[in-house]
Write a protein that holds these residues in place. Structure first.
Motif, short mmCIF file in Angstrom:
data_model
loop_
_atom_site.label_atom_id
_atom_site.label_comp_id
_atom_site.label_asym_id
_atom_site.label_seq_id
_atom_site.Cartn_x
_atom_site.Cartn_y
_atom_site.Cartn_z
N GLY A 31 0.78 -1.22 -0.07
CA GLY A 31 0.03 -0.07 0.07
C GLY A 31 0.70 1.23 -0.01
N SER A 32 1.78 1.26 0.54
CA SER A 32 2.78 2.56 0.71
C SER A 32 3.40 2.78 -0.76
N ASP A 33 3.64 1.83 -1.39
CA ASP A 33 3.90 2.05 -2.68
C ASP A 33 2.82 2.76 -3.76
N LEU A 34 1.74 2.14 -3.34
CA LEU A 34 0.67 2.45 -4.35
C LEU A 34 0.41 4.21 -3.86
N ARG A 35 0.32 4.37 -2.46
CA ARG A 35 0.33 5.86 -1.97
C ARG A 35 1.36 6.82 -2.46
N ASP A 36 2.65 6.38 -2.98
CA ASP A 36 3.52 7.18 -3.56
C ASP A 36 2.89 7.55 -4.71
N LEU A 37 2.44 6.60 -5.58
CA LEU A 37 2.03 6.73 -7.04
C LEU A 37 0.59 7.59 -6.93
N GLU A 38 -0.28 7.25 -6.06
CA GLU A 38 -1.51 7.75 -5.86
C GLU A 38 -1.79 8.35 -4.51
N PRO A 39 -1.44 9.64 -4.18
CA PRO A 39 -1.64 10.00 -2.71
C PRO A 39 -2.95 10.13 -2.24
N GLY A 40 -3.93 10.10 -3.07
CA GLY A 40 -5.33 10.03 -2.70
C GLY A 40 -5.79 8.83 -2.00
N LEU A 41 -5.12 7.70 -2.04
CA LEU A 41 -5.48 6.36 -1.46
C LEU A 41 -5.18 6.48 0.09
N GLY A 42 -6.14 5.99 0.94
CA GLY A 42 -6.21 5.93 2.20
C GLY A 42 -5.28 4.94 2.70
N PRO A 43 -5.18 4.99 4.05
CA PRO A 43 -4.13 4.09 4.55
C PRO A 43 -4.62 2.76 4.76
N ALA A 44 -6.09 2.63 4.47
CA ALA A 44 -6.52 1.04 4.81
C ALA A 44 -6.15 0.21 3.51
N VAL A 45 -5.67 0.80 2.48
CA VAL A 45 -5.20 0.26 1.16
C VAL A 45 -4.11 -0.62 1.51
N ALA A 46 -4.38 -2.02 1.53
CA ALA A 46 -3.35 -2.92 1.88
C ALA A 46 -2.21 -3.13 0.75
N GLY A 47 -2.57 -3.13 -0.60
CA GLY A 47 -1.50 -3.26 -1.73
C GLY A 47 -2.56 -3.19 -2.75
N GLY A 48 -1.67 -3.89 -3.82
CA GLY A 48 -2.33 -4.01 -5.15
C GLY A 48 -1.37 -3.98 -6.47
N ALA A 49 -1.30 -3.51 -7.30
CA ALA A 49 -0.47 -3.49 -8.72
C ALA A 49 -0.48 -2.11 -9.34
N HIS A 50 0.43 -1.70 -9.67
CA HIS A 50 0.54 -0.57 -10.66
C HIS A 50 0.61 -1.13 -12.14
N LEU A 51 -0.50 -0.71 -13.06
CA LEU A 51 -0.54 -0.87 -14.44
C LEU A 51 -0.13 0.54 -15.19
N PRO A 52 0.98 0.74 -15.44
CA PRO A 52 1.22 1.93 -16.06
C PRO A 52 0.65 1.90 -17.63
N GLY A 53 0.39 0.84 -18.07
CA GLY A 53 -0.04 0.87 -19.52
C GLY A 53 -1.63 1.10 -19.99
#
Length: 252
Positions: free
Chosen positions: A126-148
């Motif tokens: 989740g911390s990596d995703l919040r670096d990409l999208e700061p609007g994500l809340g702290p409850a986001v546990a994780g996921g994936a970045h799909l730049p394409g």
């Protein structure tokens, strides 16, 4: 009534308009028929997501979806050139996020599906995703970045495609199609609600969910969705930089 067209296109959504434009630009006499109502695309979110939508059982469809997503930059540029208007294509990238505890296994299964298809995408905390999208809340546990994965604004796209189709010479008629005319084992035209027939050398069925009503062999059905349109406060930037997708909701 004018001479029979080379092609009748049924449906004035994005793909009916795109077909009418390309065919007319190639020199065909094209007539596009539609009921004149607002197409479902007007309330679509416009995500172009072959990876975030990967689903078991759709392995054969996936390469076509990827090819379509990768063709969008050139397609959008061609539409803009033909229409003289911005079709609303935005290269944003996407975050596939587990925003609730029960989403984690769902997102991981999607990533496992992609890995089986030879397209591994790593799990991101989740911390990596919040670096990409700061609007994500702290409850986001994780996921994936799909730049394409990107997006298109459907209302701009519809307006631009309509201008391109009409500019290329396609004739757009606001008359609903009640049935397809079949003759000798092929579709030979369309029948209007008043019973009148319009013959053509070919028919392009781009009627969205209504294609299942016009062609019983096409197993389509309408699925209700809900959309909420939000605007930033005056003077404030849009709170999203990327498309955010989760198993239960998406933000574009």
């Amino acid at each position: 009534m004018s001479a029979s067209p080379d092609v009748v296109v049924v449906g004035a959504g994005p793909w009916g308009l795109a077909a009418a434009w390309r065919l007319a630009a190639a020199g065909a006499r094209v007539e596009l028929r539609d009921d004149g109502g607002a197409p479902a695309a007007r309330v679509a979110a416009g995500m172009l997501g072959p990876w975030s939508e990967a689903a078991d059982g759709e392995e054969d469809l996936h390469p076509a979806m990827v090819a379509a997503a990768r063709a969008w930059p050139g397609f959008a540029a061609a539409v803009a050139g033909a229409a003289g208007a911005d079709p609303g294509y935005v290269e944003s990238g996407t975050v596939l996020a587990a925003i609730r505890p029960e989403h984690g296994p769902v997102v991981r299964r999607r990533l496992e599906t992609l890995a089986r298809w030879g397209e591994p995408v790593p799990w991101a905390p989740g911390s990596d995703l919040r670096d990409l999208e700061p609007g994500l809340g702290p409850a986001v546990a994780g996921g994936a970045h799909l730049p394409g994965e990107h997006q298109v604004e459907p209302r701009r796209l519809l307006a631009a495609l309509r201008a391109a189709a009409e500019g290329a010479g396609a004739r757009i008629v606001a008359e609903p199609v009640a049935a397809l005319v079949r003759e000798g084992g092929r579709v030979a035209g369309v029948r209007g609600a008043d019973g009148s027939e319009r013959r053509a050398g070919a028919v392009v069925l781009a009627a969205g969910w209504a294609a299942g009503r016009l062609a019983a062999t096409v197993p389509l059905r309408p699925v209700k969705g809900q959309v909420l349109r939000l605007r930033p406060l005056p003077g404030a930037p849009c709170p999203l930089r990327l498309v955010v997708r989760a198993p239960s909701v998406y933000l574009a």
